[in-house]
Design a protein around this motif. Structure first.
Motif, PDB file in Angstrom:
ATOM      1  N   ALA A  54      20.227   2.042  -2.073  1.00  0.00           N
ATOM      2  CA  ALA A  54      20.198   3.494  -2.254  1.00  0.00           C
ATOM      3  C   ALA A  54      18.940   4.087  -1.626  1.00  0.00           C
ATOM      4  O   ALA A  54      18.989   5.147  -0.988  1.00  0.00           O
ATOM      5  N   GLN A  55      17.810   3.404  -1.780  1.00  0.00           N
ATOM      6  CA  GLN A  55      16.572   3.892  -1.179  1.00  0.00           C
ATOM      7  C   GLN A  55      16.652   3.869   0.340  1.00  0.00           C
ATOM      8  O   GLN A  55      16.234   4.816   1.008  1.00  0.00           O
ATOM      9  N   SER A  56      17.206   2.793   0.907  1.00  0.00           N
ATOM     10  CA  SER A  56      17.323   2.734   2.370  1.00  0.00           C
ATOM     11  C   SER A  56      18.319   3.778   2.874  1.00  0.00           C
ATOM     12  O   SER A  56      18.120   4.350   3.943  1.00  0.00           O
ATOM     13  N   ALA A  57      19.371   4.049   2.110  1.00  0.00           N
ATOM     14  CA  ALA A  57      20.336   5.088   2.511  1.00  0.00           C
ATOM     15  C   ALA A  57      19.670   6.456   2.483  1.00  0.00           C
ATOM     16  O   ALA A  57      19.899   7.292   3.367  1.00  0.00           O
ATOM     17  N   ARG A  58      18.827   6.690   1.484  1.00  0.00           N
ATOM     18  CA  ARG A  58      18.108   7.977   1.422  1.00  0.00           C
ATOM     19  C   ARG A  58      17.157   8.123   2.602  1.00  0.00           C
ATOM     20  O   ARG A  58      17.052   9.184   3.204  1.00  0.00           O
ATOM     21  N   LYS A  59      16.465   7.027   2.953  1.00  0.00           N
ATOM     22  CA  LYS A  59      15.551   7.079   4.098  1.00  0.00           C
ATOM     23  C   LYS A  59      16.311   7.342   5.389  1.00  0.00           C
ATOM     24  O   LYS A  59      15.854   8.099   6.244  1.00  0.00           O
TER      25      LYS A  59
END
Length: 154
Positions: A54-59
């Motif tokens: 989820a964090q990498s998708a947000r980035k």
């Protein structure tokens, strides 16, 4: 429309939603204590992986929005700011390349079909010349079907 629905029911809907969420969380918490250690560790590991994704998708989403902001209006065409001073000849070449490859592919397909027709005609001619048939058989319209049936029997 969702805002109108939310404001129409107001605090009552929020209270019910909150109570439902608390009941579901309490039920999950009770059941998670009864799980074996290996299952709880796998769940913990899966939860951590989901958070990292989820964090990498947000980035990535933030990077895409930044790139979209960098687009500029250039004359009558929209150009990306990161392209730099590329040659227009190369851009034209790159845009015509797929069309060229399509035409070449179609020509190769046509050539292949033409070659297959020639091979089929040569096969029929070879069968005609190698068999002992009466002359009336050569004029029969169903003669090619006879040859095809004969080949299938062999």
């Amino acid at each position: 429309m969702n805002k109108q629905l939310h404001t129409h029911f107001g605090p009552e809907l929020e209270a019910r939603t909150t109570r439902f969420g608390l009941r579901v969380a309490a039920g999950l918490s009770e059941r998670s204590e009864a799980l074996p250690h290996d299952v709880s560790e796998r769940l913990r590991f899966a939860r951590e992986q989901a958070l990292q994704r989820a964090q990498s998708a947000r980035k990535a989403a933030v990077g895409q929005t930044e790139q979209a902001v960098q687009t500029v209006r250039s004359g009558s065409a929209l150009a990306l700011g990161g392209l730099g001073g590329g040659s227009s000849r190369w851009l034209k070449f790159a845009s015509f390349l797929p069309l060229f490859l399509l035409v070449v592919g179609l020509l190769l397909i046509q050539h292949g079909q033409w070659y297959e027709q020639i091979l089929a005609a040569a096969e029929v001619d070879t069968a005609l010349l190698s068999d002992n048939l009466p002359p009336a058989a050569y004029g029969d319209p169903g003669f090619s079907e006879y040859l095809n049936d004969d080949e299938q029997q062999e």
